[in-house]
Design a protein around this motif. Sequence first.
Motif, short mmCIF file in Angstrom:
data_model
loop_
_atom_site.label_atom_id
_atom_site.label_comp_id
_atom_site.label_asym_id
_atom_site.label_seq_id
_atom_site.Cartn_x
_atom_site.Cartn_y
_atom_site.Cartn_z
N ALA A 3 -6.93 -15.23 -13.07
CA ALA A 3 -6.79 -14.78 -11.69
C ALA A 3 -5.50 -13.99 -11.49
CB ALA A 3 -6.81 -15.96 -10.74
N GLU A 4 -5.58 -13.01 -10.59
CA GLU A 4 -4.42 -12.24 -10.17
C GLU A 4 -3.75 -12.95 -9.00
OE1 GLU A 4 -1.95 -8.63 -10.26
OE2 GLU A 4 -3.51 -9.35 -11.63
N VAL A 5 -2.46 -13.25 -9.12
CA VAL A 5 -1.73 -13.92 -8.05
C VAL A 5 -0.67 -12.96 -7.52
CG1 VAL A 5 -0.23 -15.85 -7.42
CG2 VAL A 5 -2.11 -16.20 -9.04
N VAL A 6 -0.76 -12.68 -6.22
CA VAL A 6 0.16 -11.75 -5.56
C VAL A 6 0.93 -12.50 -4.48
CG1 VAL A 6 0.38 -9.57 -4.29
CG2 VAL A 6 -1.50 -9.87 -5.93
N VAL A 7 2.23 -12.26 -4.40
CA VAL A 7 3.05 -12.79 -3.31
C VAL A 7 3.65 -11.61 -2.56
CG1 VAL A 7 5.08 -14.16 -2.67
CG2 VAL A 7 3.57 -14.96 -4.50
N ASN A 8 3.56 -11.65 -1.24
CA ASN A 8 4.04 -10.55 -0.41
C ASN A 8 5.21 -10.98 0.47
OD1 ASN A 8 4.42 -8.26 1.13
ND2 ASN A 8 2.71 -8.70 2.50
N PRO A 9 6.46 -10.78 0.00
CA PRO A 9 7.60 -10.94 0.88
C PRO A 9 7.88 -9.69 1.71
CG PRO A 9 8.36 -10.58 -1.35
CD PRO A 9 6.85 -10.57 -1.39
N GLY A 10 7.25 -8.56 1.33
CA GLY A 10 7.44 -7.31 2.07
C GLY A 10 8.77 -6.64 1.80
N ALA A 11 9.59 -7.24 0.96
CA ALA A 11 10.90 -6.71 0.59
C ALA A 11 11.22 -7.25 -0.80
CB ALA A 11 11.97 -7.12 1.59
N ASP A 66 1.98 -12.68 -10.42
CA ASP A 66 1.69 -11.57 -11.32
C ASP A 66 2.17 -10.26 -10.72
OD1 ASP A 66 0.18 -13.15 -13.31
OD2 ASP A 66 -1.26 -13.38 -11.67
N THR A 67 2.09 -10.16 -9.40
CA THR A 67 2.49 -8.95 -8.69
C THR A 67 3.22 -9.35 -7.41
OG1 THR A 67 0.60 -7.70 -9.57
CG2 THR A 67 1.67 -6.82 -7.60
N LEU A 68 4.26 -8.59 -7.06
CA LEU A 68 5.05 -8.85 -5.86
C LEU A 68 5.09 -7.59 -5.00
CD1 LEU A 68 7.93 -10.57 -7.81
CD2 LEU A 68 6.60 -11.73 -6.02
N VAL A 69 4.82 -7.73 -3.71
CA VAL A 69 4.98 -6.61 -2.79
C VAL A 69 6.47 -6.54 -2.44
CG1 VAL A 69 4.37 -5.63 -0.56
CG2 VAL A 69 2.66 -6.91 -1.86
N THR A 70 7.15 -5.56 -3.02
CA THR A 70 8.60 -5.46 -2.84
C THR A 70 9.00 -4.44 -1.78
OG1 THR A 70 8.90 -3.80 -4.60
CG2 THR A 70 8.95 -6.12 -5.25
N PHE A 71 8.01 -3.76 -1.20
CA PHE A 71 8.26 -2.93 -0.02
C PHE A 71 7.01 -2.91 0.83
CE2 PHE A 71 8.03 0.82 2.60
CZ PHE A 71 9.29 0.85 3.17
N GLU A 72 7.18 -3.13 2.13
CA GLU A 72 6.13 -2.92 3.13
C GLU A 72 6.78 -2.37 4.37
OE1 GLU A 72 2.79 -5.25 5.86
OE2 GLU A 72 3.72 -6.30 4.16
N GLY A 73 6.47 -1.13 4.72
CA GLY A 73 7.09 -0.53 5.88
C GLY A 73 6.69 0.92 6.06
#
Length: 306
Positions: free
Chosen positions: A193-201, A212-219
């Motif tokens: 499974a793909e596990v993504v965490v979104n801190p948005g920064a 596995d993947t991190l959302v390091t920018f959302e804006g």
Amino acid sequence: MRSRSDLDRSPGAGRRRRLCAAAVSAGMAAGALVSLPVGDASAAAGIQQRVAVPAYFNPGDGNLWAQLSSPAPGAGLAVANPQTGPGDSKDTGYANAIKAAHNAGTKVVGYVDSGYLGTKGWTAPDGGTSIDDWVDGAERNIDKWYSYYGGSGLDGIFFDDGLTACGTPSDANAYVDAYKRLRSYVKGKDAGAEVVVNPGASPEECYTQAADTLVTFEGTYDDYVNHYGDDRESWEATADPSKIWHLIHTTGSQARMQNAIALSKQRNAGYVYATDDDNSHAPGQEWGNPWDTLPSYWSAEVNTVG
């Protein structure tokens, strides 16, 4: 469906907004346009990228879900979000959409809210506001996702409302350990499974072991081109690009989308999504949703990335 404005994503986001506003004010005071960085895709030609979409739209809304996987190669990743999570029963429309996207080569991950692990005082799905309450609630939603859509080809889980700090002064790894527990729980359902965490920064480096993947920018596009590096952690520059996902809204034009994609290559993002949708919302609504449709330049974006 829960959607955060870029002002609520992380402790550093408000500072980025203030810096952006100051830069615009300074430019206006000088009577000049504010210049934006220009991306150079050739500077990072070795980066292998895929489009990754927070697909916060219902399968019944036109043919948006069908478009996710076309033109080839389409989206590499998409987040399904029926009801700010899996809801309380299987939705046949979502089951069919997830199966079609999965079979076409788009990984579909299910949305689970992690509620900043209670640090904002939010109540977890099963009650309570502690870290354990939020982990337990997230696990119940993971169970629902796999019960309803595991047979349709669900490819993993997307944890929204993540944190950037590893822990607290009294427990240096309190937060990241919670996400490690959730990652292990998902992998127990499906080792691949793909596990993504979104801190948005940009989170601290400890989180590279929690997802596995991190959302390091959302804006917004303007924040992306002007202030992306304000709070960026050093690990991002040398990480495997598949570890990094950038989400950019309010681009305004296809040319700005192409510039954002070029910049994302330089910034080592293996997953990227840019949209001309914005964060506007009706009076009385707390947040807008820039992820409720595909951009007008969808095909051009797939071709630009692919």
